[in-house]
Design a protein around this motif. Structure first.
Motif, PDB file in Angstrom:
ATOM      1  N   VAL A  39      16.772 -37.887  58.272  1.00 62.49           N
ATOM      2  CA  VAL A  39      17.651 -39.043  58.088  1.00 62.49           C
ATOM      3  C   VAL A  39      16.954 -40.323  58.542  1.00 62.49           C
ATOM      4  O   VAL A  39      17.005 -41.358  57.850  1.00 62.49           O
ATOM      5  CB  VAL A  39      18.975 -38.844  58.843  1.00 62.49           C
ATOM      6  CG1 VAL A  39      19.807 -40.122  58.825  1.00 62.49           C
ATOM      7  CG2 VAL A  39      19.769 -37.691  58.239  1.00 62.49           C
ATOM      8  N   SER A  40      16.284 -40.275  59.684  1.00 64.94           N
ATOM      9  CA  SER A  40      15.595 -41.464  60.198  1.00 64.94           C
ATOM     10  C   SER A  40      14.534 -41.948  59.214  1.00 64.94           C
ATOM     11  O   SER A  40      14.460 -43.147  58.889  1.00 64.94           O
ATOM     12  CB  SER A  40      14.947 -41.155  61.554  1.00 64.94           C
ATOM     13  OG  SER A  40      15.905 -40.816  62.522  1.00 64.94           O
ATOM     14  N   ILE A  41      13.714 -41.021  58.739  1.00 68.98           N
ATOM     15  CA  ILE A  41      12.636 -41.392  57.812  1.00 68.98           C
ATOM     16  C   ILE A  41      13.198 -41.906  56.492  1.00 68.98           C
ATOM     17  O   ILE A  41      12.710 -42.906  55.935  1.00 68.98           O
ATOM     18  CB  ILE A  41      11.707 -40.187  57.588  1.00 68.98           C
ATOM     19  CG1 ILE A  41      10.961 -39.864  58.885  1.00 68.98           C
ATOM     20  CG2 ILE A  41      10.726 -40.458  56.451  1.00 68.98           C
ATOM     21  CD1 ILE A  41      10.222 -38.547  58.853  1.00 68.98           C
ATOM     22  N   ALA A  42      14.245 -41.239  55.998  1.00 70.08           N
ATOM     23  CA  ALA A  42      14.829 -41.659  54.720  1.00 70.08           C
ATOM     24  C   ALA A  42      15.443 -43.051  54.817  1.00 70.08           C
ATOM     25  O   ALA A  42      15.238 -43.901  53.937  1.00 70.08           O
ATOM     26  CB  ALA A  42      15.878 -40.637  54.279  1.00 70.08           C
ATOM     27  N   VAL A  43      16.193 -43.290  55.876  1.00 72.68           N
ATOM     28  CA  VAL A  43      16.856 -44.587  56.049  1.00 72.68           C
ATOM     29  C   VAL A  43      15.830 -45.700  56.212  1.00 72.68           C
ATOM     30  O   VAL A  43      15.919 -46.765  55.573  1.00 72.68           O
ATOM     31  CB  VAL A  43      17.806 -44.531  57.267  1.00 72.68           C
ATOM     32  CG1 VAL A  43      18.227 -45.929  57.693  1.00 72.68           C
ATOM     33  CG2 VAL A  43      19.027 -43.679  56.948  1.00 72.68           C
ATOM     34  N   ILE A  44      14.836 -45.465  57.066  1.00 68.16           N
ATOM     35  CA  ILE A  44      13.817 -46.483  57.297  1.00 68.16           C
ATOM     36  C   ILE A  44      12.971 -46.698  56.043  1.00 68.16           C
ATOM     37  O   ILE A  44      12.637 -47.833  55.677  1.00 68.16           O
ATOM     38  CB  ILE A  44      12.944 -46.082  58.501  1.00 68.16           C
ATOM     39  CG1 ILE A  44      13.748 -46.231  59.797  1.00 68.16           C
ATOM     40  CG2 ILE A  44      11.682 -46.935  58.562  1.00 68.16           C
ATOM     41  CD1 ILE A  44      13.019 -45.733  61.020  1.00 68.16           C
ATOM     42  N   GLY A  45      12.626 -45.599  55.380  1.00 67.69           N
ATOM     43  CA  GLY A  45      11.823 -45.719  54.163  1.00 67.69           C
ATOM     44  C   GLY A  45      12.525 -46.500  53.081  1.00 67.69           C
ATOM     45  O   GLY A  45      11.919 -47.358  52.408  1.00 67.69           O
ATOM     46  N   LEU A  46      13.813 -46.233  52.885  1.00 64.93           N
ATOM     47  CA  LEU A  46      14.583 -46.953  51.871  1.00 64.93           C
ATOM     48  C   LEU A  46      14.683 -48.429  52.210  1.00 64.93           C
ATOM     49  O   LEU A  46      14.519 -49.298  51.340  1.00 64.93           O
ATOM     50  CB  LEU A  46      15.976 -46.341  51.741  1.00 64.93           C
ATOM     51  CG  LEU A  46      16.921 -47.004  50.732  1.00 64.93           C
ATOM     52  CD1 LEU A  46      16.336 -46.929  49.325  1.00 64.93           C
ATOM     53  CD2 LEU A  46      18.301 -46.348  50.780  1.00 64.93           C
TER      54      LEU A  46
END
Length: 344
Positions: A39-46
């Motif tokens: 979730v952290s990587i997805a949110v930050i990446g987006l």
């Protein structure tokens, strides 16, 4: 003061049911740790891809909740409830959760069990978190401002790095700690909040060395995250992670701490009064109450239960007609209203 009275689980569960509830899953803890990172990587990446200030703000709001989630999962590891294999349990708690937010599993475990033994009594190392309440709204807003402007984070890291320097100097001198692990004072500062920056006037050698190792793990994890950020998408992803750690994580941690024990009627003879359970909707679960941390009364009643089975305990207590004896809040806003009932 006497230790708080424990509640015998056989009043609510038969032997087989209790064994099933307290048995740590071989995969659920690993999945929860993975979930936090995904979730952290997805949110930050987006947010980095969108390159929009509103997206950056949303990322900081959400990643702070996952960072609190890492602290919660480290808490489960401190109770040996994240994985049935002790070595893997401790690895998950030290490296993949605690190190991400600057906490040390062993030091945390040392003082946290003291908190369970003497909840809300003078010997409780967490008493300073609930003792100031109730307070005024102005006082709470000042704390919120310090959290969201990074002041709390800065004070914590100054204190932590100061302890680490003491420990590093002792290591370089070849000093040996008298006992394995860390002291209460050394373990306390980096998981909880107080208004003095969570500093301590004295640090024993064993505790200082534990802090040095914790800071080493923290810096190594930050270096890995920064390297991945630079390799894949530049500075933006890491800066969003760091902004969450310095702001929203601190605020969510404070609200969680307040909700757990502030303004509860606590006594050593009544285990139902030691902590508060707070109902959490989807927004609370995404921010201040990840991974079932809102079931805190249940956790204090039966601290060996993994976090993902606390809803089962809550339901069992309800079937037994015991919810009326517990401190249960309808939501986090109602808790904040309760603890700011003092007029200026």
């Amino acid at each position: 003061m006497p230790a708080v009275r424990l509640l015998p689980p056989d009043r609510f569960f038969d032997r087989a049911e209790w064994a099933a509830i307290t048995r740590a899953s071989a995969w659920r803890g690993i999945w929860l740790v993975a979930h936090g990172w995904i979730v952290s990587i997805a949110v930050i990446g987006l947010a980095a891809w969108l390159a929009n200030p509103l997206g950056w703000l949303a990322a900081i709001i959400l990643v702070g909740g996952r960072q609190l989630g890492f602290a919660i999962l480290m808490h489960d590891a401190a109770h040996g409830a994240l994985h049935p294999n002790r070595k893997l349990n401790n690895f998950l708690g030290d490296w993949l959760t605690g190190a991400a937010v600057g906490s040390d599993l062993i030091a945390y475990r040392t003082y946290h069990l003291q908190h369970h033994k003497f909840t809300q009594q003078p010997e409780d190392p967490d008493l300073s978190l609930s003792k100031p309440f109730p307070t005024t709204r102005a006082s709470l807003w000042r704390k919120v401002a310090r959290d969201l402007t990074g002041q709390t984070f800065f004070k914590q890291r100054v204190a932590q790095f100061g302890f680490a320097l003491v420990g590093l100097k002792a290591m370089l001198r070849g000093e040996k700690p008298e006992k394995k692990g860390a002291s209460t004072k050394a373990g306390t500062p980096f998981n909880k909040q107080s208004d003095d920056g969570m500093t301590s006037p004295t640090v024993d050698v064993a505790g200082a060395m534990a802090v040095t190792r914790a800071v080493g793990r923290f810096l190594l994890v930050q270096a890995v995250l920064l390297a991945l950020s630079l390799a894949l998408y530049g500075w933006t992803p890491y800066l969003l992670w760091l902004a969450g750690l310095a702001t929203t994580f601190q605020l969510y941690l404070r609200i969680r701490n307040i909700a757990e024990h502030a303004c509860t009627t606590t006594g050593s003879d009544d285990p139902f009064t030691h902590a508060r359970t707070t109902h959490a909707g989807w927004l609370a679960r995404a921010t201040v109450a990840p991974y079932w941390v809102n079931y805190h009364a249940e956790h204090h009643l039966f601290m060996g239960v993994p976090c993902y089975r606390l809803p089962q305990v809550h339901a069992a207590l309800g079937r037994a007609g015991r919810h009326g004896e517990m401190t249960i809040a309808p939501g986090y806003l109602s808790v904040l209203r309760q603890v700011t009932a003092v007029r200026a």
